[in-house]
Each structure stands twice: as C-alpha cells, then as structure tokens.
Write a protein that holds these residues in place. Sequence first.
Motif, short mmCIF file in Angstrom:
data_model
loop_
_atom_site.label_atom_id
_atom_site.label_comp_id
_atom_site.label_asym_id
_atom_site.label_seq_id
_atom_site.Cartn_x
_atom_site.Cartn_y
_atom_site.Cartn_z
N THR A 1 0.84 -1.34 0.05
CA THR A 1 -0.06 -0.06 -0.08
C THR A 1 0.89 1.33 0.06
N ASN A 2 0.54 2.25 -0.84
CA ASN A 2 1.25 3.32 -1.07
C ASN A 2 0.52 4.56 -0.70
N ASP A 3 0.65 5.20 0.42
CA ASP A 3 -0.41 6.46 0.78
C ASP A 3 -0.14 7.72 -0.04
N GLU A 4 1.33 7.70 -0.73
CA GLU A 4 1.47 8.94 -1.59
C GLU A 4 0.83 9.05 -2.95
N ALA A 5 0.46 7.66 -3.44
CA ALA A 5 0.18 7.54 -5.05
C ALA A 5 -1.49 7.86 -4.53
N LYS A 6 -1.92 8.88 -5.75
CA LYS A 6 -3.34 9.00 -5.76
C LYS A 6 -4.18 7.92 -6.27
N THR A 7 -3.66 7.39 -7.68
CA THR A 7 -4.48 6.23 -8.14
C THR A 7 -3.58 5.15 -8.54
N PHE A 8 -4.14 4.01 -9.02
CA PHE A 8 -3.44 2.94 -9.57
C PHE A 8 -2.63 3.22 -10.75
N GLY A 9 -3.39 4.23 -11.85
CA GLY A 9 -2.72 4.36 -13.03
C GLY A 9 -2.72 3.24 -14.19
N SER A 10 -2.51 3.78 -15.19
CA SER A 10 -2.52 2.74 -16.42
C SER A 10 -1.20 2.86 -17.21
N LEU A 11 -0.81 1.61 -17.50
CA LEU A 11 0.60 1.19 -18.19
C LEU A 11 0.39 1.39 -19.63
N THR A 12 0.88 2.19 -20.35
CA THR A 12 0.71 2.49 -21.66
C THR A 12 2.01 1.60 -22.62
N ILE A 13 1.55 0.72 -23.45
CA ILE A 13 2.41 0.25 -24.36
C ILE A 13 2.67 0.98 -25.61
N ASP A 14 3.65 1.45 -26.17
CA ASP A 14 3.77 2.38 -27.45
C ASP A 14 4.74 1.55 -28.38
N LYS A 15 4.66 1.94 -29.53
CA LYS A 15 5.56 1.52 -30.75
C LYS A 15 6.77 2.23 -30.60
N LEU A 16 7.88 1.51 -30.67
CA LEU A 16 9.24 2.00 -30.68
C LEU A 16 9.62 2.17 -31.91
N VAL A 17 9.97 3.20 -32.52
CA VAL A 17 10.44 3.78 -34.07
C VAL A 17 12.01 4.25 -33.96
N LYS A 18 12.82 3.35 -34.73
CA LYS A 18 14.11 3.48 -34.97
C LYS A 18 14.52 4.99 -35.03
N THR A 19 15.50 5.58 -34.42
CA THR A 19 15.89 6.85 -34.91
C THR A 19 17.20 6.78 -35.67
#
Length: 673
Positions: free
Chosen positions: A644-662
């Motif tokens: 349990t973490n009292d500092e965090a306000k929400t559980f939140g979402s993890l986003t998976i994005d594409k990785l594009v070569k530079t």
Amino acid sequence: MKTKRFVMSALALASGAMLAGCGGDGAKSDGGSGASYSPRTYMLVAGSGQLSAGADGATRTLTLKNVESDVLWYEGGQGLAVGKSPVKDYAGSIWRDAYGGVDPNATVQFQLSGGGAMEGVYVALSRPAYDEKTGTMTFQAQLQNDTLDQDAGAALAFDNVTVKVLNNLADDKEVAEYTQYASKAALQPTATAGQYKVVLSQAGADMFLVDNAPGTYSEARPVSYFLPQWSYAYGEAAPTATLFGTTAKGGAKLYAMKLTNPAYDADTDEISYTATLQGSNAGALEAVDDAVLSIAAGRFTRFPIPGKGTAYQAFGQGYNPSQANDTYIYFGSDIARKQAGSLWGKQSYLSQSCGSDCRDDLKTIKDMGINLIRLYDWDTRNDHSQFLDYANSLNIKVVVPLSNWISTQGSVVWNRDVGAYFSSRNFGNKAGTDWHPAIAGVIISNELDFSGYPGNYNTAIGLVARFIEEADKRKFSKSVPVGMPVTFVPRGEPYLEGRNMPGWNQFNRLLTDPRTAKYRDRLMLAPQTYNNENYLLRDAESTGQGWIPATYKQFGVPILFTEIGYSRAKPDYTANYVQRQLKGVLEYQKSHPGQILGVAHFQFDDKVWKQTSNDTDTEGAFGAFHHGDVVRTLQTVKADYDFTNDEAKTFGSLTIDKLVKTSVYDPVVEAYK
C-alpha cells in the motif's frame, strides 16, 4: 552419437603423472574453515541417465545407468596425480571422508536422448547410492545452472554422461574453473616440438563458470563471450587445463596442459587452443569423444568483455518523472519491477494481459548486440526477480541502482532499508545467499555531484560504504563493483598538467574519503560523457593525453561509462559521432581490458516526456528509439501491487507504445557488432 559402455581400466594419462593405486581417498587438505577436504576431482561416466523434474531450488534425483565400476580421480595442476577407485567405495567411505559434510558441486555433461548437441547442468550433489548388480547410481541433486534451451525444470533423459565432481575448497575465489563441452576433441601436432593444436568439435555454444563448494557461484556463459575475456583473465600467462574424454575403444583418457591462443568458430562449432602438454607423454596421443575441458580460472569479472551497454528506462506515453509518484504504476520510476513486464518482457504481470502487444525490450536489446544494461531507479518493495531472470536468460548483464532518494537520506534510513536490497526480490539470488547471476555492478545515486545538489554527493559517499558493509555482512561475493555516476564537469583538483579534468575531483573524493578508502579495490569510476572519441582516447583538455588513459593512470580504478552518447538536437550531431564514440572506447577496452568495464549508450529510447517530432529538445533526442503510437493501455488495479502506498493518488495505467528507430539506432548496432 552411439551410447557406449566406458572401459575405465583402459585409463591412460597423457601428462606422464604416476597412476596411483585404487582404494580410499587418503589425500586431504585443510579447506580453510576448519573442514578437511579432499583435493581430488572425481570423474564418473555412464551410458545414460535421468534427472527428475523439479521447481527452482527443489531437490531432484539424478540417476546414472550403466555406470563404469571404477571412478577416475585427479588432483593438482602441473604436477597432476591421477588414479581410480571402485565406484562402490566412492559412494560410501570416500564420499563421507572427502567432502567434510559439505555437498560438493558437480557438472554433468550429456547428450539429450533423441540426439542433439552436448548440454550440461551444474548441480550440488548429496546422498550417493550405488547398486553394483544393476550398475546404477543415484544422487540427490539441486540444480544451480544449465546450458539447456528447454525448460530445465522438466524431467530430463540423456545419454553419454560424464559427471565431474569438484573438490571442496574454502577460498576467496568466486570462480574456480571454466568448463567447456564438446562431442569430440583432437590434439594435432604443430611445427613446434611439444606443442599441439587442441580442437574441440561440435562444441557446446555455452560453458560453465563454476566454483568449489562451499562456494555457490555459477554462470552459464556463451563461449563467444568468454574468449574475448582471455587477456583480461590471464594476461600473458598460460592457464593450466585438463582435457578428459573417451577413446574410440572406450578407454578414459586425461591430458594435462597449458593453453594459449583461444579461437572460436560459431559457424563450425569448433573451439581451438594451442596446447603444451605437461610432463612426459605416456603413450600415443588419441582423439577423445564426449570431451570435458576444464580451465583454471584467472582474474574474474562479472562484466561481459566487451561491455556493450545501454541506459534503460523506457516507460511509454504518459510517463513523466515529475508526476510519477502520483500513481502506483510509475511510483519511483522503477522500470525493472515486474508490473512493467509488458514493456521489458514478453508477458504482463498485471491483471490485464498485453496479448500480442508485449514490447519485449530486452529481446530487442539482445538483438542489437547489447550485453549490458544500466538502470536508474529501484524501489525494494517491488519484485524485480522476473526482470533479472529474463535478462540472465538472454546473457545480458545488469548494473543495478540505488536511487537518488535513498542516497540522500542518511544513516537512520539506511540502517532500516539497505538490507532489503539483498533479498531475492531485489539484488539477491533465489536463495538470498549471493548476488543474482545477472548483476555485474551496482551504482549509487545519479549525478549528485551536480551543483544544484549541495552536500548530497558527500552524503551519498556514506551510502557507498554502508552498502558494501551490508554486502560483506551477508557474505555476498566481492566481485560486484560499486560506483557513483557523476557529471563530466571539471570541479577542481587533482589536475593534469595544470588542467582541470572532468570527473577527477569527484573520483578523488570517493576514493579518498575515510568511509570508502578501505574499499578502493571494490569501487569503479562511473563518468557520464558526451565528448568525442578523440577527447576520450587521445587529447583531453589540450594535454596530448586521452581522458581514459590519463584517468586510469591517475587513479588505477576501472571505468564504466554509465552514460555516453550525443543528442540528435545538437547542431554538430552526426550518426558517425556516436558510432566512433562507442567503437573507440570498446577498441580501447580490447587492448586494455583491466581499465574499462564497458559503456552504456545514452540511451535506449528518447525521454518520452521530452521528445518532439523534429528533435527540438536536446534532452529528448538521445535515444536509439523514438516513442510512437500507443498500441495498448493496461488499467491497473489494487491486486496488481504488493504494498500500500499512501503517496500515490491512483493505481494508474501502463501504456504500451511502438518504438520507432531513430538515426542513432544503426550507429549503435554497427559499433556493437
């Protein structure tokens, strides 16, 4: 390869040492901890065998069938002594006398039933039992490492078995020997009298680095990684080695030798050395099957050589460090936690699956030729064993961090929290008795020497001492160096020819502080630079000396570049700049392996909260990858977290994005080829 029954009575020793008599193991040596151990290594051969199924850490049963009635033993290096004893005696009185009540470590070489390459497992053995009527021998075994591509927890059946039981020895060496396997080995005469070319054919791609019990360290390392470390391990010396195998007639044969000029051809699965046999030759040289080559260990490093690294903290869209602690999922910016497995791995450890959208960054890193990862943040309340296990399975080493938060707290917090880093969820192995095998080094804090953090660098030096003290208290091995990443900024004395050299003041403070000076041989220097290869190798601050050779000459402590690279937003950026940086340092490492531990290219991905579409933000344009479109969002829930973490306000979402070569991607891959 046909299964055959071995004829131990045909034993011949190519080193010319005297064949000792049969019977009990009378030779003993003081193990250094009050125990009396035999100095002998025992070799058992069997036509076939089985290893029962078992989960990690479980006790399993090793069964050997058609065991030859005699067991070969040898002891010593250049003055090798060799003999044989009845297996029934070895399983009884010899075992009780030889190991001082400490279960010995052993390597087991075999060919999986149904054919295939030679494979091996590294185990701790106990409770031997021998049935003379059936020629069957059993042990209780705890699996410690393996070279298998399949699930090592499943039951295994195999043929052409060689078991090498190491002698017990209490010493300060973490690795006692390197063991290589091959289907065949031959000694070919060269133009130099007494010198031969040893060729291992159909060699296993992996090898074992093993220790004598009561030591527990082991590592399955690719042969292609080991051979570049030869000069680091041995310098100009030729290590001693033993080559064991069976002749075409089924006789066991053992050669003692010194080795030089290692070479490995991955296309033909051949390993070769130049060998000088030790002692006078006893009989004609013969090729052997089911070969086991054991090489005495030299200087050991957990770092791969060359150390081809990347700095990694690849959170996707929506992550921003200034807001990370508002959510459970990003709290502490800890990318190596299991909850981020959808990004670094190939499965989700959250309630929601990542399906086919798992990003599997570690596999991408492996495919780029990278063998070393540097991390930034770590919260000990999270479970990181999944990340380290996966990295280890890919032969990627990890430099693990203690974050800036704990580095600035002081002794009260350190005494409460530092111990947690050594658990099996964090830096410890599964038993919590030593470092996780994936770990190469530890870094404490990040750029706390920066002028905006007055006093914090001095405080963090205290944590370096406290951390090493805790590692020693827990009897973790001393082969994991500790460093403090610092800015590449001149901050005062010591000077080089009157020039103010980047990092030198910070390094000097770390190495001479009374709290850390006694640990000097356990430390590494961790600069973070964007300077070009000419500055680093040839001419720093117009001194005519490269920064690397001058720095090593000044301090005599190995260097790990925890950040090195260049921003695409810089007006003088070119792809060649980065490639020459990385390649130049790695070539220097090849010639001076004791001075450089590796480089961590900065960085794997652009900082997602800083990146722009046209690279206008300098801080957001270092990566080999740019963050593209979001392909999946995983909403997290309370059940996904361990605390349990009292500092965090929400559980939140993890986003998976594409990785594009530079434009940085290809230079990194080319430099790391």
